[in-house]
Motif scaffolding. Structure first.
Motif, PDB file in Angstrom:
ATOM      1  N   TYR A 120       0.846  -1.200   0.000  1.00 41.88           N
ATOM      2  CA  TYR A 120       0.000   0.000   0.000  1.00 41.88           C
ATOM      3  C   TYR A 120       0.874   1.239   0.000  1.00 41.88           C
ATOM      4  O   TYR A 120       1.975   1.232   0.540  1.00 41.88           O
ATOM      5  N   ARG A 121       0.351   2.310  -0.550  1.00 44.59           N
ATOM      6  CA  ARG A 121       0.957   3.619  -0.307  1.00 44.59           C
ATOM      7  C   ARG A 121       0.702   3.940   1.164  1.00 44.59           C
ATOM      8  O   ARG A 121      -0.415   3.743   1.648  1.00 44.59           O
TER       9      ARG A 121
ATOM     10  N   GLU B 244      -4.660   5.892   6.540  1.00 41.99           N
ATOM     11  CA  GLU B 244      -6.036   6.380   6.553  1.00 41.99           C
ATOM     12  C   GLU B 244      -7.013   5.231   6.835  1.00 41.99           C
ATOM     13  O   GLU B 244      -7.938   5.369   7.642  1.00 41.99           O
ATOM     14  N   ILE B 245      -6.785   4.090   6.185  1.00 38.84           N
ATOM     15  CA  ILE B 245      -7.718   2.972   6.351  1.00 38.84           C
ATOM     16  C   ILE B 245      -7.564   2.338   7.725  1.00 38.84           C
ATOM     17  O   ILE B 245      -8.547   1.986   8.380  1.00 38.84           O
ATOM     18  N   GLN B 246      -6.324   2.277   8.183  1.00 41.78           N
ATOM     19  CA  GLN B 246      -6.083   1.754   9.523  1.00 41.78           C
ATOM     20  C   GLN B 246      -6.808   2.614  10.571  1.00 41.78           C
ATOM     21  O   GLN B 246      -7.459   2.093  11.478  1.00 41.78           O
TER      22      GLN B 246
ATOM     23  N   ILE C  12      -2.379   5.964   2.380  1.00 48.77           N
ATOM     24  CA  ILE C  12      -3.665   5.270   2.251  1.00 48.77           C
ATOM     25  C   ILE C  12      -3.786   4.194   3.321  1.00 48.77           C
ATOM     26  O   ILE C  12      -4.814   4.029   3.963  1.00 48.77           O
ATOM     27  N   TYR C  13      -2.673   3.497   3.562  1.00 48.42           N
ATOM     28  CA  TYR C  13      -2.651   2.485   4.622  1.00 48.42           C
ATOM     29  C   TYR C  13      -3.024   3.128   5.964  1.00 48.42           C
ATOM     30  O   TYR C  13      -3.876   2.622   6.696  1.00 48.42           O
TER      31      TYR C  13
ATOM     32  N   GLU D  96      -9.417   4.500  10.097  1.00 47.49           N
ATOM     33  CA  GLU D  96     -10.861   4.325   9.912  1.00 47.49           C
ATOM     34  C   GLU D  96     -11.326   3.013  10.565  1.00 47.49           C
ATOM     35  O   GLU D  96     -12.355   2.975  11.240  1.00 47.49           O
ATOM     36  N   ASN D  97     -10.558   1.947  10.355  1.00 47.27           N
ATOM     37  CA  ASN D  97     -10.890   0.656  10.984  1.00 47.27           C
ATOM     38  C   ASN D  97     -10.864   0.783  12.499  1.00 47.27           C
ATOM     39  O   ASN D  97     -11.734   0.262  13.195  1.00 47.27           O
ATOM     40  N   GLN D  98      -9.838   1.480  12.992  1.00 41.84           N
ATOM     41  CA  GLN D  98      -9.706   1.632  14.439  1.00 41.84           C
ATOM     42  C   GLN D  98     -10.920   2.378  15.004  1.00 41.84           C
ATOM     43  O   GLN D  98     -11.503   1.976  16.001  1.00 41.84           O
ATOM     44  N   ALA D  99     -11.309   3.451  14.313  1.00 41.87           N
ATOM     45  CA  ALA D  99     -12.453   4.240  14.778  1.00 41.87           C
ATOM     46  C   ALA D  99     -13.718   3.397  14.766  1.00 41.87           C
ATOM     47  O   ALA D  99     -14.547   3.471  15.683  1.00 41.87           O
ATOM     48  N   ALA D 100     -13.885   2.565  13.724  1.00 41.65           N
ATOM     49  CA  ALA D 100     -15.081   1.718  13.627  1.00 41.65           C
ATOM     50  C   ALA D 100     -15.074   0.671  14.736  1.00 41.65           C
ATOM     51  O   ALA D 100     -16.112   0.384  15.334  1.00 41.65           O
TER      52      ALA D 100
ATOM     53  N   LEU E 246      -6.859  -3.973   7.958  1.00 44.08           N
ATOM     54  CA  LEU E 246      -5.689  -3.117   8.175  1.00 44.08           C
ATOM     55  C   LEU E 246      -5.666  -2.572   9.598  1.00 44.08           C
ATOM     56  O   LEU E 246      -6.666  -2.049  10.082  1.00 44.08           O
ATOM     57  N   GLY E 247      -4.536  -2.739  10.252  1.00 48.14           N
ATOM     58  CA  GLY E 247      -4.417  -2.324  11.637  1.00 48.14           C
ATOM     59  C   GLY E 247      -4.744  -3.451  12.615  1.00 48.14           C
ATOM     60  O   GLY E 247      -4.497  -3.344  13.807  1.00 48.14           O
ATOM     61  N   PHE E 248      -5.347  -4.527  12.086  1.00 50.35           N
ATOM     62  CA  PHE E 248      -5.711  -5.673  12.927  1.00 50.35           C
ATOM     63  C   PHE E 248      -5.226  -6.949  12.248  1.00 50.35           C
ATOM     64  O   PHE E 248      -5.968  -7.917  12.101  1.00 50.35           O
TER      65      PHE E 248
ATOM     66  N   THR F 247     -12.788   6.760   2.229  1.00 49.71           N
ATOM     67  CA  THR F 247     -13.056   5.983   3.445  1.00 49.71           C
ATOM     68  C   THR F 247     -14.345   6.448   4.138  1.00 49.71           C
ATOM     69  O   THR F 247     -14.814   5.784   5.042  1.00 49.71           O
TER      70      THR F 247
ATOM     71  N   PHE G 175     -16.815  -5.266  14.019  1.00 46.63           N
ATOM     72  CA  PHE G 175     -17.136  -4.103  13.195  1.00 46.63           C
ATOM     73  C   PHE G 175     -18.599  -4.208  12.794  1.00 46.63           C
ATOM     74  O   PHE G 175     -19.094  -5.303  12.528  1.00 46.63           O
TER      75      PHE G 175
ATOM     76  N   ILE H 188     -18.880   0.113   8.674  1.00 51.06           N
ATOM     77  CA  ILE H 188     -19.717   1.261   9.017  1.00 51.06           C
ATOM     78  C   ILE H 188     -19.103   1.994  10.204  1.00 51.06           C
ATOM     79  O   ILE H 188     -18.683   1.363  11.174  1.00 51.06           O
ATOM     80  N   LEU H 189     -19.067   3.307  10.104  1.00 49.95           N
ATOM     81  CA  LEU H 189     -18.598   4.123  11.224  1.00 49.95           C
ATOM     82  C   LEU H 189     -19.789   4.909  11.759  1.00 49.95           C
ATOM     83  O   LEU H 189     -20.434   5.652  11.015  1.00 49.95           O
TER      84      LEU H 189
END
Lengths: 87, 145
Positions: free
Chosen positions: A43-44, A50-52, A47-48, A54-58, B26-28, B134, B58, B96-97
């Motif tokens: 990934y760039r 940003e998505i990480q 972008i990595y 977003e996932n964390q926030a979700a 990603l991140g997990f 996103t 999620f 979904i957020l």
């Protein structure tokens, strides 16, 4: 951080299976070619990140108390119903 | 088998219903096993629940419900790692957020979760398509009042 100097056409190898080649240098832009096994995602970084984030926030949703989350979700369900009638 | 979840308590689940992620979201990256649970009383929202970590879940939805025109090409590499042979067997969910105001719910169309129903492999993929970001509001945003 390890810093290596490379010329156009030269490569570095990471482990046995990843090879990164400098393809082109134009001003402050560098084009890289990457050979890696298909299971390795590339990934760039912006972008990595940003998505990480977003996932964390979700995933942090569960940090809400179950009651609060239930409230928000039921409200979301109601809003969904209202809007999907229009579809 | 019994799956522990922090939200739904203990959930009975068949081994063959577990999706095995090629790599975690990603991140997990360590979270590779998930089940999809329906959200009680609602057909739109589902839960992508980790079977390894009770606290990791999620809220997801099928994006076509809100975005009928949503379309993308999977990269060859993703088609290969997911072992996709029949596109009819592919399920797409987006994460979904949910902020404090439910009308402001967004979903991540840039990085959908793809699961192959045929072999139950899954992956969150990142689309190169610049049309998708996103954060897309799933409900029309009212400009009046």
């Amino acid at each position: 951080m390890l810093a290596l100097t490379r010329k156009v056409g030269q490569s570095i190898v990471i482990g046995d299976r990843i090879e990164i080649t400098v393809v082109e240098v134009k001003g402050d832009q560098i084009r890289l070619g990457i050979k890696a096994p298909k299971e390795v995602s590339i990934y760039r970084k912006e972008i990595y990140d940003e998505i990480q984030a977003e996932n964390q926030a979700a995933a942090d949703l569960l940090g809400l108390s179950p009651n609060d989350l239930d409230g928000v979700l039921s409200e979301a369900v109601e809003v969904t119903k209202k809007h999907t009638k229009k579809i | 088998m019994i799956i522990k979840t922090s939200r739904f308590g203990e959930v009975e689940c068949q081994e063959e219903h577990i999706f095995r992620f090629v790599e975690g979201p990603l991140g997990f990256s360590e979270a590779k096993n998930f089940i999809i649970l329906n959200h009680p009383g609602n057909a739109v929202f589902k839960w992508l629940q980790s079977t390894d970590n009770p606290e990791l879940a999620f809220v997801v939805a099928e994006p076509f419900y809100f975005f009928p025109d949503y379309a993308f090409d999977l990269e060859d590499n993703d088609v290969k790692v997911l072992g996709i042979q029949d596109r009819e067997k592919v399920l797409v969910y987006t994460i979904i957020l949910i902020p404090g105001d439910p009308k402001k719910i967004t979903t991540n169309l840039k990085a959908p979760v793809i699961v192959n129903g045929e072999n139950r492999k899954g992956k969150q993929v990142v689309l190169l398509d610049e049309r998708y970001s996103t954060k897309h509001y799933i409900f029309p945003q009212e400009t009046q009042d």
